[in-house]
Scaffold this active site. Sequence first.
Site, PDB file in Angstrom:
ATOM      1  N   CYS A   5       0.816  -1.209   0.000  1.00  0.00           N
ATOM      2  CA  CYS A   5       0.000   0.000   0.000  1.00  0.00           C
ATOM      3  C   CYS A   5       0.850   1.259   0.000  1.00  0.00           C
ATOM      4  CB  CYS A   5      -0.917  -0.017   1.225  1.00  0.00           C
ATOM      5  SG  CYS A   5      -1.870   1.475   1.448  1.00  0.00           S
TER       6      CYS A   5
ATOM      7  N   HIS B 266     -24.887  22.850   1.859  1.00  0.00           N
ATOM      8  CA  HIS B 266     -25.020  23.339   0.489  1.00  0.00           C
ATOM      9  C   HIS B 266     -24.021  24.463   0.275  1.00  0.00           C
ATOM     10  CE1 HIS B 266     -27.030  24.528  -3.227  1.00  0.00           C
ATOM     11  NE2 HIS B 266     -26.866  25.782  -2.817  1.00  0.00           N
TER      12      HIS B 266
ATOM     13  N   GLY C  68      -9.244  -3.454 -15.010  1.00  0.00           N
ATOM     14  CA  GLY C  68      -9.693  -3.314 -13.626  1.00  0.00           C
ATOM     15  C   GLY C  68      -9.206  -1.986 -13.080  1.00  0.00           C
TER      16      GLY C  68
ATOM     17  N   GLY D  77      -5.784  -5.518 -18.986  1.00  0.00           N
ATOM     18  CA  GLY D  77      -6.615  -5.696 -17.789  1.00  0.00           C
ATOM     19  C   GLY D  77      -7.310  -4.390 -17.471  1.00  0.00           C
TER      20      GLY D  77
ATOM     21  N   VAL E 179      -5.764 -11.205 -25.278  1.00  0.00           N
ATOM     22  CA  VAL E 179      -4.374 -11.050 -25.708  1.00  0.00           C
ATOM     23  C   VAL E 179      -3.866 -12.436 -26.066  1.00  0.00           C
ATOM     24  CG1 VAL E 179      -2.042 -10.463 -24.974  1.00  0.00           C
ATOM     25  CG2 VAL E 179      -3.969  -9.030 -24.288  1.00  0.00           C
TER      26      VAL E 179
ATOM     27  N   LYS F  12      -1.871   7.249  -5.848  1.00  0.00           N
ATOM     28  CA  LYS F  12      -2.719   8.422  -5.611  1.00  0.00           C
ATOM     29  C   LYS F  12      -1.941   9.720  -5.749  1.00  0.00           C
ATOM     30  CE  LYS F  12      -5.391   5.493  -5.492  1.00  0.00           C
ATOM     31  NZ  LYS F  12      -5.040   4.113  -5.787  1.00  0.00           N
TER      32      LYS F  12
ATOM     33  N   GLU G  90      -9.303  -5.595 -22.476  1.00  0.00           N
ATOM     34  CA  GLU G  90      -9.991  -6.304 -21.382  1.00  0.00           C
ATOM     35  C   GLU G  90     -10.742  -7.495 -21.962  1.00  0.00           C
ATOM     36  OE1 GLU G  90     -10.505  -6.307 -17.920  1.00  0.00           O
ATOM     37  OE2 GLU G  90     -11.795  -7.996 -18.499  1.00  0.00           O
TER      38      GLU G  90
ATOM     39  N   ILE H 154      -6.701  -1.110 -11.158  1.00  0.00           N
ATOM     40  CA  ILE H 154      -5.278  -0.780 -11.202  1.00  0.00           C
ATOM     41  C   ILE H 154      -4.891  -0.324 -12.602  1.00  0.00           C
ATOM     42  CG2 ILE H 154      -2.945  -1.690 -10.966  1.00  0.00           C
ATOM     43  CD1 ILE H 154      -3.990  -3.468  -8.710  1.00  0.00           C
TER      44      ILE H 154
END
Lengths: 552, 477
Positions: B46, B447, B185, B183, B240, B55, B206, B187
Amino acid sequence: MKQEERKAMSRDFVLPELGENIESIEVVKLLISPGDAVTEDQPVLALETDKAAVEVPSTLSGVVKEVHVGEGDEIRVGQIIFSVEVQQEAETQSSAEVLPPKETQPPPTAVTPGTASPSSAAAARPASATAGVVQFTIPELGENIESIEIVKVMVKPGDTVAVDQVVLELETDKAAVEVPSSVAGVVTDVRVKAGDAITVGDVVFECESTSAPAEPVASEGPAEAVIQTTPAIKPAEAPPPPVRPATAAQPPPAGGRVPAAPSVRKFAREIGIDITQVTGSGPQGRVSADDVKRHSKQLNESRPAAAAVPTAGPPLPQFEKWGDVRRERMSGIRRKTAQHMAHTWSQVPHVTVFDTADVTQMEDLRKRFAKKAEDAGGKLTMGAMIVKVAAQALRVYPNFNASIDMEKQEIIYKNYCNVGVAVDTERGLLVPVIRNTDEKSMIEIAVELLRIAEKARAGKIEMQELEGGTFTVTNLGRTCGTFFTPMINYPEVAILGVGRMFQERDLEGNVRKKLPLSLSFDHRMIDGAESVRFLGWIIEALDEPLLLSLDG
Amino acid sequence: MASNVKSTRLAVIGAGPAGYPAAFAAADQGMQVTLVDVEKNPGGVCLYRGCIPSKALLHVAELIHGAEEAAAFGLTFGPPQLDVDKLRDWKDSVVNKLTGGLGQLSKQRKVEVLNGRARFLDASTLAVETAGGAEEQLSFETAILATGSRPTALPIAPDSPRVMDSTSALELENIPETLLVIGGGYIGLELGQAYAAFGSRVSVVEMLPNLLTGADRDLTVVLQQRLKKQFDAIMVETRVVSIDDESSGIRVKMQDKDGKDIEEVYDKVLVSVGRKPNIENLGLENTRVVISDSGFVDVDLQRRTAEPSVYAIGDVAGQPMLAHKATHEAHVVVEAIQGKKTIYDPAAIPAVVFTDPEIAWCGLTETEATDQGKKVSIAKFPWAASGRATTLGRNDGVTKIIADIETERVLGVGIVGHGAGELIAEGVLAIEMGAVASDLSLTIHAHPTLSETSMEAAEAFSGHSTHFLGHPALKDK
């Protein structure tokens, strides 16, 4: 640690578990103050819980150093109440630093595995053993043992002790027990003496090791390493940890989750409540913490109360006012019997039905076949014969062989029949159990009965020989007492009391031998009419012995 | 040979978001803890090569696009000048700051950190191989296995510096001209979008019919609209067939659902086809620990393995392989070890895809409800009607609430849009608390914020949202 180096140690007394689901505990009265001498089992606190008034006995002996709570305080389980100065050689040793001794904790519910941490009792013991010197400690003796007292110490400093050599004779509240050593060597220091009250894990003696003990004492390891060298002795082995504790808590309920905040779900789990059984009072059935508490209270109200601590009655008078008195500690067996009887009497509605059997023929047969039993190693007594008859009767009337589960509202019928026989011993009343009584012949029963009765009187009966009974027979003997109201041996539902045989003439003038029988039964389970049929069956079988083989 | 036999109360193997919270919580409870990891400081995948560095890069990607889009507001920047080395250094500094902080916390809590690789010798002893090759033995009363997971390798992918996995992609060696992401997904899409922002021409391939299988289509389609503009190609239902390193590039042969062959040469390829739990070379065969067919360690509700002295948490213990699930398990396990009746039983676990727009969901998805044949009520609020979204120029969003058809109890929440990852927390809480839709609509939301979209979506269950006159909550879906 040499004797000269031993000095007074300070130990804390913490509030033990008082019972399940107690929410508030308030100190009503402090029964001790600094400077007082206090002994184990002496009441030290009068408390008021939300359930009842409760007196809490000390688990420590010593001189009170400091009291940490005051009258009117709200206290919690595990809180330090007071500390004592304990002299190790003079005072009794108890597990003081340890939070509630395992024996008084409510049994873990099905919610979680592994709440039993094997060395909780040992966690606080100082590892004072140095290299070459090993300690022998009191091993695990069995489940639910509440007190252990030393009857005899069979070693002294200077003795050479071998592995498996019996070094201690103990009395628990269940039975007398011999403890073999798990270490070998020359004894350097004996820490206990006859009369001491001790707990699992207490150091018995130290010796200079001549052979490697079960596990070496790790010089830098935690105290636990020392304690766990002692193997469990017969009959009670610490249960092996489950391989897959699959019963680890409820999975999400099949019908969908119960709406409740995470804190509420956690709370329910902690107090052992199945949240799927709780009715939620919130919108769309949402369950709040109050709902859980309410449900728990309701459960408790329908459950027969099992007091973990004796409830306070009116205080005893000062007996000394009228003359000399002598106070003696209750033996373990006496204490256990007292608790057991108080519980049974308060929970089980007893009814006793009385009648007499004509045992003239039975007595005759007994005399004729006594030798046969003697040759087999037993003694053919009327008692043994009655046990056989009772076992057969239980087959015909299985209700008398059952137990009741009031909490679950279920009756537990047992497919086995183990008849216990009350035996009067020096230490008190013991009830050794004959297993599978219904499968044994009268002679086999006579043999076994002689064996376990002798064992019980000699103080050598094992724990497992006292457990598992489904019915009890109790005999007053031959000197005095005809009919009486025997108390049922909970969790059984009936007990057959046998009085002394007497003689009377029948209408033709013949001498008949008569035997008074008293059958007490649990009226929650058994009704009068059935009790009469059961007793009647037994009486018929005694009156006419052949019936036993004819009808079974 | 063993140079040392130490002992500890609790040995934690792996210092990622499962291991280090467990170690910290246990130390806070007074246990003696030894934490074993190959890195000097805790952090695991992580912090070192997953959540955190990705991130950081995605934030920069967002800035790049934000600057671009500002032109519509009258604010123009020139084309971005990206100093890759400086970007890499900054990303590394973020990692170092956080992992260093964890190292400090370990010291403050007196958690012993052993640098090395651990394996079980038996159910109470570990052998820890340290950097120099020396081996230490560590005996323990309880052990927690938290060895995490690693990227699944693609057998047909050659061993080449041009073939990356998430770890090498985050090392940001350079910005390739063309990049194929294998892929679709979370990641692959996150890293693909970052590289696209930095200047690569990115394509995604994919195998399944959708990107982000598992997320509801009405949410992913919003992301896909944006990706269509940022990626060169998005190929779904495409396999693939082969990957060949041709030194000047990677030649990839693919086949779509109609059997048509596609062949392209890419500068670099990113393999992001999943992750697998790290259960090998741990000496687990010397214990009673059982690995299930799925490859995860078998654990009970308290995260105890078949070996009573060993617990397992985090990616190694099962799906979802998410850091926050791992941390939650860490807390459960420390309480379990103390003998408490705590179990792992979350009502909902959020999942967040940190693309731009973000996608986040928790609880029951619409797809699951359909698959299970469960009748639910669904309310959607399009961000086109959100004031705040409009001020951001980011009306590309949807907030969706899935509720029980009878009781209106919130069963699931799905959000796509800017900041969805932050907004989903309210949804998780709602499900955990057993909230009903009215609880959301009756709670005042500030708001103008994007959080109002949850409140407005919930209003649909009792009539209409203030700002969206669409259908009232659809029933019998």
